[in-house]
Design an enzyme around this catalytic site. Sequence first.
Site, short mmCIF file in Angstrom:
data_model
loop_
_atom_site.label_atom_id
_atom_site.label_comp_id
_atom_site.label_asym_id
_atom_site.label_seq_id
_atom_site.Cartn_x
_atom_site.Cartn_y
_atom_site.Cartn_z
N GLY A 31 0.66 -1.24 -0.02
CA GLY A 31 0.03 0.04 0.07
C GLY A 31 0.72 1.33 0.09
CG HIS A 34 4.96 5.03 -5.52
ND1 HIS A 34 5.39 3.97 -6.43
CD2 HIS A 34 5.37 4.35 -4.35
CE1 HIS A 34 5.91 3.05 -5.99
NE2 HIS A 34 6.21 3.17 -4.54
N GLY A 36 4.89 4.20 -9.15
CA GLY A 36 5.45 2.68 -9.63
C GLY A 36 4.74 1.60 -9.38
CG HIS A 37 3.02 0.69 -5.63
ND1 HIS A 37 3.15 1.74 -4.91
CD2 HIS A 37 3.30 -0.48 -4.87
CE1 HIS A 37 3.88 1.28 -3.69
NE2 HIS A 37 4.02 -0.16 -3.76
CD GLN A 61 7.67 -7.53 3.82
OE1 GLN A 61 6.70 -8.53 3.28
NE2 GLN A 61 8.15 -6.76 2.93
#
Length: 286
Positions: A31, A34, A36-37, A61
């Site tokens: 989440g 931006h 890129g996602h 992680q």
Amino acid sequence: MITLTSAQIVQETALRWKKEGHAMALVPTMGALHRGHIALVQEARVRATRVIVSIFVNPLQFGAGEDLKQYPRPIKEDSEALEKAGVDLLFRPSPEEMYPPKFSTSVRVGALSQHLCGAHRPGHFDGVATVCLKLFQITQPDFAVFGEKDFQQLQILTRLVEDLNLPMAVVPFPTVRETDGLALSSRNAYLSREEREIAPMLSKALHDARQQASDGSLRAGEILGPVTETLVRAGLRTQYVSLCSETDLMPVADNIPLDQVPKPRLFIAAYLGKTRLIDNLSLSQV
Ligand code: AMP
């Protein structure tokens, strides 16, 4: 767009879509989306008839002292962006949904997790591999799209899919950057105005190194030295600056000439104040 929080209902939906003959794509994210996602989602949209996006800030992680609590969770904006991008299903599970009290399995992809971020974030890639295998099982994709921004993660998941004979592909997508070169990242939101001005030095150092690397007789150390120097001079604290072959992600020794390294790639992790930034670039000249 349907939004679901139950792993079981997502799996039932995915299995039904699969039976109906759909080409299915998954884009896993944490989440704070931006461009890129969204570029990954668009790639999925072009190749598949059903696109599933997951938003899950995966506690497994994050190490002690990392930014799990603080990680941005702008769910309303994220939902709107995914709806606009034509996503079919948003899977937004809670930590309890993914890891019920008796959960005790861990997935480990050996050699590729050893160096780079793996050496500095113990357990991080086990957490990534474990959550991704779960997401693959839940969403049944024909392929999942991952960004080269997290190149080590991309290689680890590619190996996981091959090692475990998963009936799916991992599709890589190039790093999306700001106009000044800074790789887009949800963590860029942590940067102060002054830090934001320094941050593009990561990509500048990588691109300068790439230009230098056109002389294939240069040795790895001759590339790495100036990169570290540039970053430190700009006020960054480097965690690693490493030249590896893409094939095994093993750091190349300083005295090895570049033209003897198959698919050389340069990797940087550096702190700007409290914010940890990573970036990488292929040094292949083709
Ligand atoms: P994250 O939400 O940071 O876990 O990232 C989710 C996916 O988006 C991962 O496959 C990342 O590699 C990818 N990603 C993150 N930033 C970028 C970027 N700037 N360009 C391309 N992909 C990206």
